[in-house]
Write a protein that holds these residues in place. Structure first.
Motif, PDB file in Angstrom:
ATOM      1  N   UNK A 103      -3.256  12.944  13.555  1.00 19.05           N
ATOM      2  CA  UNK A 103      -4.594  11.810  13.277  1.00 19.05           C
ATOM      3  C   UNK A 103      -5.735  12.589  13.622  1.00 19.05           C
ATOM      4  N   UNK A 104      -5.815  13.708  14.090  1.00 15.07           N
ATOM      5  CA  UNK A 104      -6.963  14.441  14.643  1.00 15.07           C
ATOM      6  C   UNK A 104      -7.453  15.477  13.435  1.00 15.07           C
ATOM      7  N   UNK A 105      -6.693  15.511  12.193  1.00 17.35           N
ATOM      8  CA  UNK A 105      -6.989  16.377  11.208  1.00 17.35           C
ATOM      9  C   UNK A 105      -8.323  16.122  10.837  1.00 17.35           C
ATOM     10  N   UNK A 106      -9.345  17.282  10.616  1.00 20.03           N
ATOM     11  CA  UNK A 106     -10.742  17.043  10.117  1.00 20.03           C
ATOM     12  C   UNK A 106     -10.741  16.493   8.759  1.00 20.03           C
ATOM     13  N   UNK A 107     -11.846  15.485   8.477  1.00 14.83           N
ATOM     14  CA  UNK A 107     -11.532  14.816   7.266  1.00 14.83           C
ATOM     15  C   UNK A 107     -12.780  15.354   6.131  1.00 14.83           C
ATOM     16  N   UNK A 108     -13.770  15.946   6.585  1.00 23.22           N
ATOM     17  CA  UNK A 108     -15.013  16.184   6.020  1.00 23.22           C
ATOM     18  C   UNK A 108     -14.828  17.247   4.832  1.00 23.22           C
ATOM     19  N   UNK A 109     -13.740  17.701   4.861  1.00 21.40           N
ATOM     20  CA  UNK A 109     -13.628  18.847   3.791  1.00 21.40           C
ATOM     21  C   UNK A 109     -12.110  18.534   2.971  1.00 21.40           C
ATOM     22  N   UNK A 110     -11.753  17.192   3.106  1.00 24.70           N
ATOM     23  CA  UNK A 110     -10.706  16.770   2.549  1.00 24.70           C
ATOM     24  C   UNK A 110     -10.826  15.703   1.464  1.00 24.70           C
ATOM     25  N   UNK A 111     -10.028  15.116   0.851  1.00 21.12           N
ATOM     26  CA  UNK A 111     -10.028  14.046  -0.164  1.00 21.12           C
ATOM     27  C   UNK A 111      -8.534  13.504   0.059  1.00 21.12           C
ATOM     28  N   UNK A 112      -8.655  12.288   0.604  1.00 24.36           N
ATOM     29  CA  UNK A 112      -7.217  11.470   0.764  1.00 24.36           C
ATOM     30  C   UNK A 112      -6.997  10.497  -0.341  1.00 24.36           C
ATOM     31  N   UNK A 113      -5.923  10.258  -0.544  1.00 23.32           N
ATOM     32  CA  UNK A 113      -5.525   9.451  -1.585  1.00 23.32           C
ATOM     33  C   UNK A 113      -4.162   9.029  -1.551  1.00 23.32           C
ATOM     34  N   UNK A 114      -3.661   8.435  -2.522  1.00 21.36           N
ATOM     35  CA  UNK A 114      -2.300   7.719  -2.724  1.00 21.36           C
ATOM     36  C   UNK A 114      -1.630   8.338  -3.983  1.00 21.36           C
ATOM     37  N   UNK A 115      -0.516   8.618  -3.974  1.00 23.86           N
ATOM     38  CA  UNK A 115       0.336   9.173  -4.828  1.00 23.86           C
ATOM     39  C   UNK A 115       0.838   8.055  -5.877  1.00 23.86           C
ATOM     40  N   UNK A 116       1.076   8.348  -7.238  1.00 23.91           N
ATOM     41  CA  UNK A 116       1.680   7.430  -8.027  1.00 23.91           C
ATOM     42  C   UNK A 116       3.011   7.711  -8.237  1.00 23.91           C
ATOM     43  N   UNK A 117       3.686   8.410  -7.349  1.00 27.85           N
ATOM     44  CA  UNK A 117       4.996   9.116  -7.466  1.00 27.85           C
ATOM     45  C   UNK A 117       5.396   9.252  -5.958  1.00 27.85           C
ATOM     46  N   UNK A 118       6.215   8.459  -5.404  1.00 29.82           N
ATOM     47  CA  UNK A 118       6.892   7.334  -6.039  1.00 29.82           C
ATOM     48  C   UNK A 118       5.919   6.212  -6.131  1.00 29.82           C
ATOM     49  N   UNK A 119       6.512   4.908  -6.720  1.00 31.30           N
ATOM     50  CA  UNK A 119       6.049   3.698  -6.706  1.00 31.30           C
ATOM     51  C   UNK A 119       7.421   2.915  -6.443  1.00 31.30           C
ATOM     52  N   UNK A 120       7.114   1.918  -5.502  1.00 30.95           N
ATOM     53  CA  UNK A 120       8.499   1.169  -5.337  1.00 30.95           C
ATOM     54  C   UNK A 120       7.694  -0.222  -5.001  1.00 30.95           C
ATOM     55  N   UNK A 121       8.139  -1.328  -5.414  1.00 28.68           N
ATOM     56  CA  UNK A 121       7.591  -2.879  -5.450  1.00 28.68           C
ATOM     57  C   UNK A 121       8.645  -3.769  -5.973  1.00 28.68           C
ATOM     58  N   UNK A 122       8.612  -4.916  -5.350  1.00 29.95           N
ATOM     59  CA  UNK A 122       9.052  -6.050  -6.237  1.00 29.95           C
ATOM     60  C   UNK A 122       8.234  -6.458  -7.449  1.00 29.95           C
ATOM     61  N   UNK A 123       8.566  -7.086  -8.383  1.00 28.53           N
ATOM     62  CA  UNK A 123       7.860  -7.610  -9.581  1.00 28.53           C
ATOM     63  C   UNK A 123       6.560  -8.353  -9.139  1.00 28.53           C
ATOM     64  N   UNK A 124       5.534  -8.230  -9.999  1.00 26.89           N
ATOM     65  CA  UNK A 124       4.332  -8.947  -9.882  1.00 26.89           C
ATOM     66  C   UNK A 124       3.521  -8.554  -8.567  1.00 26.89           C
ATOM     67  N   UNK A 125       3.458  -7.556  -8.129  1.00 30.56           N
ATOM     68  CA  UNK A 125       2.689  -7.169  -7.147  1.00 30.56           C
ATOM     69  C   UNK A 125       1.113  -7.158  -7.500  1.00 30.56           C
ATOM     70  N   UNK A 126       0.381  -7.702  -6.794  1.00 30.27           N
ATOM     71  CA  UNK A 126      -0.992  -7.697  -7.031  1.00 30.27           C
ATOM     72  C   UNK A 126      -1.919  -6.593  -7.097  1.00 30.27           C
ATOM     73  N   UNK A 127      -1.416  -5.402  -6.501  1.00 30.00           N
ATOM     74  CA  UNK A 127      -2.152  -4.256  -6.310  1.00 30.00           C
ATOM     75  C   UNK A 127      -1.713  -3.235  -7.556  1.00 30.00           C
ATOM     76  N   UNK A 128      -0.616  -3.746  -7.950  1.00 29.96           N
ATOM     77  CA  UNK A 128       0.074  -2.998  -9.424  1.00 29.96           C
ATOM     78  C   UNK A 128      -0.700  -3.574 -10.643  1.00 29.96           C
ATOM     79  N   UNK A 129      -0.946  -4.839 -10.664  1.00 26.39           N
ATOM     80  CA  UNK A 129      -1.637  -5.624 -11.588  1.00 26.39           C
ATOM     81  C   UNK A 129      -3.054  -5.207 -11.546  1.00 26.39           C
TER      82      UNK A 129
END
Length: 290
Positions: free
Chosen positions: A185-211
């Motif tokens: 949690x103390x990882x410096x952030x100013x020189x990094x781009x944080x994001x989410x992978x699209x692998x894996x993706x797990x969800x029930x059908x009709x999830x609003x974020x996937x839509x």
């Protein structure tokens, strides 16, 4: 920056302005806040197990290779590492370009088919299709070149949330941040781009974020006739922006998060990098506008 999941316990918190997800740095900070919140909650309560409900993630493993009749032997080896899931009753689905287009035509409108046709690389078509499949049918998507390492997948199918893995890119050394380091949690952030992978993706059908992610990708593909960069159009950049916007909506409404960050997925699965196709144009990283 306040985490959107702060609303779970403390009520709605101040959130960034509408459209913030299109700003790379603001979005990165927001995703980091989400990740740190998850890390902190796990530390306080132990690793949080699945959230069960009436609409859990279907026991389906879906993967993609543009031509299933011509899968390289080294990729086939990666696919085979997942056979233990099949032995325990998980349905396997493997799609190529033709089957994916037929699936989209059956389950979605002409705009989605036209957007799929605008995807200029197999990786892009895979990106687009996985959103379509997870939205329509739900399940667990993993890339064809991922190998199974552990049994962390077992909890996936007992959950009813969207499940995604966090990532970070170090701008100074031009490489990915190790997952063990990302959990600090103390990882410096100013020189990094944080994001989410699209692998894996797990969800029930009709999830609003996937839509939201599918709609965003479709609009971008149909609106722009010039060359489109894969990562931001259909890949992790698109999913990250969509999840951030979705999380903001939930937080403003005071609703609990309907997604979860998979902090330990790297112990369950990882990409296998020593593959022949990564050296040619089948690897999206090796292409650019002509």
């Amino acid at each position: 920056m306040n985490s959107p999941t702060d609303a779970d316990q403390n009520g709605p918190q101040p959130q960034p302005p509408l459209g913030f997800e299109e700003d790379d740095l603001v979005r990165s900070d927001y995703i980091r806040a989400i990740t740190i919140d998850q890390i902190s909650r796990n530390a306080a309560r132990g690793v949080v197990g699945p959230v069960a409900g009436s609409s859990t993630i279907p026991r389906t493993l879906v993967r993609y290779w543009h031509d299933p009749s011509d899968i390289p032997q080294d990729v086939a080896h990666c696919l085979a590492t997942w056979l233990p899931l099949h032995d325990e009753g998980v349905e396997f689905r493997l799609f190529g370009d033709s089957a994916a287009r037929a699936y989209i035509s059956e389950h979605f409108d002409e705009r989605a088919v036209a957007a799929f046709d605008r995807c200029h690389h197999p990786a892009m078509r895979s990106d687009f299709f996985r959103m379509c499949f997870i939205l329509a049918d739900g399940g667990l998507y993993v890339d064809a070149d991922d190998v199974l390492l552990g049994d962390g997948w077992r909890q996936i199918f007992d959950d009813r949330r969207l499940l995604l893995q966090p990532l970070a890119y170090d701008l100074n050394v031009h490489s990915m941040v190790a997952m063990e380091e990302l959990l600090n949690v103390d990882l410096p952030t100013s020189d990094k781009i944080f994001y989410l992978n699209n692998n894996p993706i797990a969800a029930p059908p009709n999830h609003r974020a996937i839509k939201r992610a599918l709609d965003r990708a479709t609009d971008t593909l149909l609106r722009n006739k010039s060359y489109l960069e894969i990562q931001s159009t259909t890949g992790p950049g698109n999913l990250t922006a969509s999840l951030a916007a979705h999380a903001r909506v939930l937080a403003i409404a005071g609703e609990p998060a309907d997604f979860n960050i998979l902090l330990e997925w790297y112990t369950t699965s990882e990409p296998f990098w020593d593959l022949e196709y990564r050296n040619d144009a089948r690897n999206w990283r090796n292409i650019g506008p002509s």
